[in-house]
Write an enzyme that holds these catalytic residues in place. Structure first.
Site, PDB file in Angstrom:
ATOM      1  CB  VAL A 123      -0.618  -1.384  11.961  1.00 39.70           C
ATOM      2  CG1 VAL A 123       0.249  -0.560  11.023  1.00 39.70           C
ATOM      3  CG2 VAL A 123      -2.070  -0.912  11.913  1.00 39.70           C
ATOM      4  CE  LYS A 150      -7.372   1.145   3.367  1.00 40.24           C
ATOM      5  NZ  LYS A 150      -6.135   1.398   4.166  1.00 40.24           N
ATOM      6  CD  GLU A 206      -2.538   0.992   2.841  1.00 41.83           C
ATOM      7  OE1 GLU A 206      -2.211   0.102   3.661  1.00 41.83           O
ATOM      8  OE2 GLU A 206      -3.464   1.784   3.060  1.00 41.83           O
ATOM      9  CB  CYS A 213      -4.346  -1.996   3.938  1.00 44.19           C
ATOM     10  SG  CYS A 213      -3.481  -2.520   5.435  1.00 44.19           S
TER      11      CYS A 213
HETATM   12  C1  ACM Z   1      -4.350  -0.104   6.879  1.00 41.12           C
HETATM   13  O1  ACM Z   1      -5.438  -0.141   6.315  1.00 41.12           O
HETATM   14  N1  ACM Z   1      -3.292   0.438   6.333  1.00 41.12           N
HETATM   15  C2  ACM Z   1      -4.185  -0.718   8.215  1.00 41.12           C
END
Ligand code: ACM
Length: 266
Positions: free
Chosen positions: A170, A110, A39, A143
């Site tokens: 994370v 996203k 990402e 992510c």
């Molecule tokens: C994330 O979506 N970068 C944890």
């Protein structure tokens, strides 16, 4: 078909340093037909301000990062999916781009922003597209999208055979446990390319992986340090949705019973 992830640490707001780190791993994946990168790979993740994020963002049609990857695709006749900090006018998107030898082939923005990303990026507005690159049909997630099962299912219903998941995870071990389950539940290949290293108080969890349509892990990276893996797959395996001789993953669904899924939250 050979598919790959590259796990590494992009440099925060320093594209040239990121490219220096990335180049040897692109060479390690020289035989890959499809490479997935983490990402926000052109910018890093944990910005000190929106201004820093905007300065590190690039337009989709005018990006040095994409140009370098197009050149790699041209030399190696491959495709790359990468997380991309995209600037569109005054708006920033946490995007993923699909790149080929002739230029960018498509993008995804996203949908589900994580924590402080909501102060920087606009939520995605391009839906969940699937792109046919000849060898396979490709969907993209970024992510935190992983925690929403609807994303995987929509991509599957649209015909995705390989879901490319560009990540800066994370929350230790969570997505890495969910991804094989989603691969199995949707009978698709998944490549999760996660990053490593730390930025400020955030430590990224590595453990990138490639999973097959039965949920078997074909390649897995360590939690720390850069790593690349290339595995050979037959993408046609993702077209077999028969769970038993009498159960088809898609046509056995009961969509009339799922109306609650498409209601907006109160
Ligand atoms: C994330 O979506 N970068 C944890």
């Amino acid at each position: 078909m050979h598919i790959a992830y590259i796990q590494f640490a992009p440099a925060l707001a320093d594209l040239e340093a990121t490219l220096e780190r990335l180049r040897p791993f692109l060479e390690k994946c020289a035989n890959a037909d499809l490479i997935v990168l983490p990402e926000l790979c052109n910018s890093g993740y944990n910005f000190s301000s929106r201004k820093q994020a905007a300065a590190a963002a690039e337009p989709y049609r005018r990006s040095r990062f994409i140009d370098v990857l197009v050149e790699h695709c041209r030399q190696r006749d491959c495709r790359v999916v990468s997380g991309f900090n995209e600037r569109d006018g005054d708006t920033l998107f946490n995007a993923a781009v699909l790149i080929g030898p002739d230029g960018p082939l498509g993008r995804y923005r996203k949908l589900h922003l994580f924590k402080d990303e909501k102060d920087i990026f606009a939520p995605g507005d391009l839906g969940l597209p699937v792109f046919d690159v000849g060898m396979a049909k490709i969907g993209m997630l970024v992510c935190f999208d992983w925690i929403f099962p609807e994303t995987w299912r929509v991509l599957t219903l649209r015909g995705a055979e390989i879901i490319c998941h560009a990540a800066n995870l994370v929350l230790p071990g969570m997505a890495q446990r969910a991804v094989p389950v989603q691969a199995m539940m949707n009978r698709v290949f998944v490549v999760t390319a996660n990053r490593v290293g730390a930025e400020g108080r955030l430590t990224f969890t590595g453990a990138s992986l490639i999973v097959d349509p039965l949920g078997e892990v074909l390649a897995a990276a360590p939690q720390e340090g850069p790593h690349a893996a290339v595995v050979e797959i037959n993408p046609l395996r993702a077209r077999d949705k028969m769970v038993t001789p009498r159960n088809h993953l898609i046509s056995d669904r009961r969509p009339a019973e799922y109306a609650a899924l498409v209601k907006s939250p109160e």
